[in-house]
Enzyme design. Structure first.
Site, PDB file in Angstrom:
ATOM      1  N   ASP A   1       0.820  -1.217   0.000  1.00 32.68           N
ATOM      2  CA  ASP A   1       0.000   0.000   0.000  1.00 32.68           C
ATOM      3  C   ASP A   1       0.849   1.260   0.000  1.00 32.68           C
ATOM      4  O   ASP A   1       0.345   2.357  -0.239  1.00 32.68           O
ATOM      5  CB  ASP A   1      -0.957   0.022   1.193  1.00 32.68           C
ATOM      6  CG  ASP A   1      -0.245  -0.101   2.534  1.00 32.68           C
ATOM      7  OD1 ASP A   1       0.639   0.722   2.823  1.00 32.68           O
ATOM      8  OD2 ASP A   1      -0.588  -1.018   3.305  1.00 32.68           O
TER       9      ASP A   1
ATOM     10  N   ASP B   1       6.414  -5.810   6.420  1.00 28.56           N
ATOM     11  CA  ASP B   1       5.030  -5.334   6.461  1.00 28.56           C
ATOM     12  C   ASP B   1       4.170  -6.379   5.766  1.00 28.56           C
ATOM     13  O   ASP B   1       3.818  -6.237   4.593  1.00 28.56           O
ATOM     14  CB  ASP B   1       4.932  -3.971   5.775  1.00 28.56           C
ATOM     15  CG  ASP B   1       3.527  -3.392   5.833  1.00 28.56           C
ATOM     16  OD1 ASP B   1       2.668  -3.992   6.509  1.00 28.56           O
ATOM     17  OD2 ASP B   1       3.290  -2.346   5.195  1.00 28.56           O
TER      18      ASP B   1
ATOM     19  N   ASP C   1      -1.027 -11.548   8.091  1.00 28.63           N
ATOM     20  CA  ASP C   1      -0.881 -12.527   9.168  1.00 28.63           C
ATOM     21  C   ASP C   1      -0.317 -13.835   8.610  1.00 28.63           C
ATOM     22  O   ASP C   1      -0.307 -14.048   7.398  1.00 28.63           O
ATOM     23  CB  ASP C   1      -2.241 -12.773   9.837  1.00 28.63           C
ATOM     24  CG  ASP C   1      -2.637 -11.647  10.774  1.00 28.63           C
ATOM     25  OD1 ASP C   1      -1.730 -10.957  11.274  1.00 28.63           O
ATOM     26  OD2 ASP C   1      -3.847 -11.449  11.004  1.00 28.63           O
TER      27      ASP C   1
END
Length: 285
Positions: free
Chosen positions: A90, A159, A162
């Site tokens: 992102d 980053d 999970d």
């Protein structure tokens, strides 16, 4: 779609609990080469991204996570010139790292679609970070990259999602060992490590694996992220120099105040307090 319901770990654990978002408009929904990607607009959080059924980022609360992931290790180290980001499609962590004007970044993202979508729907998060001349963006497997590269980095930021699906391999002993090999002397590894109120095993397992990987100083920092439900999120911390995380507020502030970086969450006081673990997390160690 009138609402989007997220169950932690896409319903694998914590059955009986979910969070629900009103959906004003579905902006994107498709299966990429690696994962299911959904972007929708919420009246409070703005644009929201979910991967494989789990919320990844929202425009409204992204600053908590992105600021601490970037500034905590860079300021703790104190003399960073090269940063490796694994994941982070992102662009939020990349944006914050680049706020440090003397830092060059290598970013290894598996899924190019995440970056493309972020440029289109999350411009408020990534800004022009992907086009910055100090950014070396490559689409590749981060596991393979740290296993094979001869490059060294002062800070490595993982980053990731999970430890399910494509993100699972970023939580192994071998991966941590390879990251440690890629660090310069005194270098720091920081990783996304879940919300221990709901995911306690992630903390205890990562703690043991970081130790097995050979880090002389491994612990966790915390950050509150409203849409990562369950209270504090933990960030895994691996380093061979314990002094990096023992700097005082005055020491951090002396340099931070010269940088001219504007933040919404991070500051020298938050830096120091991030390493103070509440008992329910400390007990997991």
């Amino acid at each position: 779609m009138k609402f989007y319901e997220e169950k932690l770990h896409a319903g694998i654990v914590n059955k009986g609990y979910a969070q629900k978002f009103d959906v004003e408009e579905v902006l994107f929904s498709d299966k990429t080469e690696f994962q299911e990607l959904v972007v929708f607009k919420n009246p409070y959080f703005g644009n929201v991204m979910a991967l494989d059924g789990v919320i990844q980022v929202t425009e409204r609360d992204e600053f908590f996570y992105h600021e601490i992931m970037a500034h905590l290790p860079i300021m703790a180290h104190g003399n960073v010139s090269n940063v490796l980001i694994i994941g982070g499609g992102d662009g939020g962590v990349l944006r914050e790292v680049l706020a440090h004007q003397d830092v060059a970044v290598t970013m290894v993202e598996l899924d190019s679609t995440v970056v493309d979508i972020s440029k289109k729907y999350f411009k408020s998060i990534c800004a022009d970070a992907f086009d910055n001349p100090r950014t070396n963006l490559m689409f590749a497997d981060g596991i393979k990259y740290v296993a094979e590269t001869t490059n060294k980095y002062d800070v490595i930021i993982v980053d990731s999602t999970d430890p399910i699906g494509v993100g699972e391999v970023l939580f192994t002993i071998d991966f941590y060992k390879n990251c440690r090999r890629c660090l310069t002397t005194g270098g720091i590894l920081i990783t996304q490590n879940g919300v221990p109120f709901f995911q306690p095993d992630e903390v205890s397992v990562t703690n043991n694996r970081m130790k097995s990987a050979g880090f002389k100083d491994n612990t966790f920092a915390t950050v509150p992220v409203p849409t990562y439900v369950g209270g504090l999120m933990t960030l895994g911390w691996g380093c061979d120099d314990p002094q990096n995380r023992q700097k005082t507020c005055e020491q951090i502030g002396k340099k931070w105040n010269t940088l001219g970086i504007t933040t919404k969450y991070y500051n020298p006081q938050i830096h120091v307090s991030s390493f103070s673990l509440p008992n329910y997390i400390a007990d997991l160690l």
